[in-house]
Write a protein that holds these residues in place. Structure first.
Motif, PDB file in Angstrom:
ATOM      1  N   UNK A   1       0.828  -1.212   0.000  1.00 34.18           N
ATOM      2  CA  UNK A   1       0.000   0.000   0.000  1.00 34.18           C
ATOM      3  C   UNK A   1       0.857   1.255   0.000  1.00 34.18           C
ATOM      4  N   UNK A   2       2.014   1.171   0.645  1.00 26.62           N
ATOM      5  CA  UNK A   2       2.895   2.334   0.722  1.00 26.62           C
ATOM      6  C   UNK A   2       3.558   2.621  -0.622  1.00 26.62           C
ATOM      7  N   UNK A   3       3.908   1.569  -1.365  1.00 22.53           N
ATOM      8  CA  UNK A   3       4.449   1.766  -2.716  1.00 22.53           C
ATOM      9  C   UNK A   3       3.375   2.349  -3.631  1.00 22.53           C
ATOM     10  N   UNK A   4       2.150   1.825  -3.525  1.00 17.37           N
ATOM     11  CA  UNK A   4       1.034   2.358  -4.308  1.00 17.37           C
ATOM     12  C   UNK A   4       0.835   3.840  -4.014  1.00 17.37           C
ATOM     13  N   UNK A   5       0.887   4.192  -2.737  1.00 19.51           N
ATOM     14  CA  UNK A   5       0.722   5.584  -2.332  1.00 19.51           C
ATOM     15  C   UNK A   5       1.865   6.464  -2.835  1.00 19.51           C
ATOM     16  N   UNK A   6       3.079   5.908  -2.861  1.00 19.55           N
ATOM     17  CA  UNK A   6       4.217   6.672  -3.380  1.00 19.55           C
ATOM     18  C   UNK A   6       3.970   7.085  -4.831  1.00 19.55           C
ATOM     19  N   UNK A   7       3.536   6.133  -5.660  1.00 16.66           N
ATOM     20  CA  UNK A   7       3.315   6.456  -7.070  1.00 16.66           C
ATOM     21  C   UNK A   7       2.182   7.469  -7.239  1.00 16.66           C
ATOM     22  N   UNK A   8       1.120   7.312  -6.455  1.00 16.50           N
ATOM     23  CA  UNK A   8      -0.005   8.238  -6.569  1.00 16.50           C
ATOM     24  C   UNK A   8       0.369   9.641  -6.115  1.00 16.50           C
ATOM     25  N   UNK A   9       1.158   9.718  -5.040  1.00 15.25           N
ATOM     26  CA  UNK A   9       1.468  11.017  -4.422  1.00 15.25           C
ATOM     27  C   UNK A   9       2.667  11.700  -5.055  1.00 15.25           C
ATOM     28  N   UNK A  10       3.753  10.944  -5.224  1.00 11.49           N
ATOM     29  CA  UNK A  10       5.006  11.542  -5.662  1.00 11.49           C
ATOM     30  C   UNK A  10       5.154  11.588  -7.177  1.00 11.49           C
ATOM     31  N   UNK A  11       4.591  10.608  -7.888  1.00 20.08           N
ATOM     32  CA  UNK A  11       4.745  10.567  -9.339  1.00 20.08           C
ATOM     33  C   UNK A  11       3.422  10.742 -10.080  1.00 20.08           C
ATOM     34  N   UNK A  12       2.324  10.924  -9.332  1.00 21.21           N
ATOM     35  CA  UNK A  12       0.992  11.138  -9.911  1.00 21.21           C
ATOM     36  C   UNK A  12       0.657  10.072 -10.966  1.00 21.21           C
TER      37      UNK A  12
END
Length: 293
Positions: free
Chosen positions: A142-153
């Motif tokens: 979930x944290x990797x998923x959130x990284x892509x959504x937040x940091x790389x849109x």
């Protein structure tokens, strides 16, 4: 060796990576002598790093995932090159926790939930790219998923899993990473969401001998899956005596004098593979002379 498969939907709007990383995570347990829950945590992070590494493509490029969650396992680090070869380190390899409410290894309890996931990409530029996001679960997928959504849109879905045997050996490990490209149609998104909801835990699929290609096929069912590159990856440490010499040299003349006078030599272990590099008193004197120039 591990196998990593790259696939796309027929219309090119969905990218999927899937990996069977059982051998890699087994090597992590062998090197670091991790307890079951730490094997699961570091195995998940390293599996994610391998998939993220092959997305870099450029020769010599690398990605580093670092998790500081304030949990008892301490800092976890996984590094991958652009071919998916990985190495990993954990600050506290032995953590014993009761199973979580679902009867599974309590990865979030070992990692912690009050900290950050940092992603550093070295792509041969003057400065590496660095992104950092707060942990949202400590379960890591979930944290990797959130990284892509937040940091790389980038709309993404990540799944990671590790099954550990009672004797602490690794039974199965793997993961997948799905990303939507900007041209994805609503019908494609709906079908993809339906497929991901229906898919069993990725560790179960690996345990049932599903190949990464077959996992990609299940994720892209009904979307005309196209298999692209297949990578053979492994746990690979790139440490060398020359690198360790530079680290010892960076201690400076005063500290080198102390090692010479008090210890008459030293040995330095690699955090990632455990290999020991020994420096005799004469070796240290030569390094001290270089440091004094």
């Amino acid at each position: 060796m591990a196998t990593l498969q790259h696939a796309m939907s027929g219309d090119g709007s969905v990218m999927v990576l899937a990996i069977r990383s059982t051998d890699i995570v087994s090597r992590i347990e062998e090197i670091h002598r991790t307890s079951a829950v730490v094997t699961a945590a570091l195995g998940r992070l390293t599996t994610a790093a391998s998939m993220m590494g092959v997305m870099l493509k450029g020769e010599g490029h690398s990605v580093t995932l670092r998790v500081d969650g304030n949990g008892p396992a301490g800092t976890l680090i996984a590094v991958s090159d652009s071919l998916g070869n990985v190495k990993a380190y954990v600050q506290n390899p032995v953590v014993e926790l009761p199973l979580n409410a679902k009867g599974k290894l309590d990865v979030a309890g070992a990692v912690g939930r009050e900290g950050y996931l940092s992603v550093i990409k070295d792509m041969g530029l003057k400065e590496p790219y660095s992104g950092q996001v707060p942990l949202i679960s400590g379960e890591l997928a979930e944290d990797v998923t959130n990284y892509y959504a937040t940091s790389e849109q980038t709309p993404s879905s990540c799944a990671l899993g590790v099954l550990v045997n009672p004797d602490l050996t690794v039974r199965a490990a793997g993961g997948f990473l799905v990303q939507l490209l900007p041209n994805a149609a609503e019908s494609t998104i709906s079908r993809l969401e339906e497929n991901i909801r229906a898919i069993p835990p990725v560790s179960s699929l690996i345990d049932q001998e599903y190949t990464p290609a077959e996992i990609c096929g299940r994720i892209l069912e009904g979307l005309d899956p196209v298999l692209l590159d297949e990578f053979t990856t492994e746990y690979r440490c790139d440490c060398s005596r020359e690198r360790v010499e530079r680290a010892v040299l960076s201690l400076g003349k005063a500290q080198l004098d102390e090692l010479i006078e008090e210890d008459h030599g030293t040995e330095v272990g690699c955090h990632f593979c455990g290999k020991l590099y020994r420096f005799s008193e004469e070796d240290l004197k030569a390094l001290r002379d270089r440091a004094a120039r």
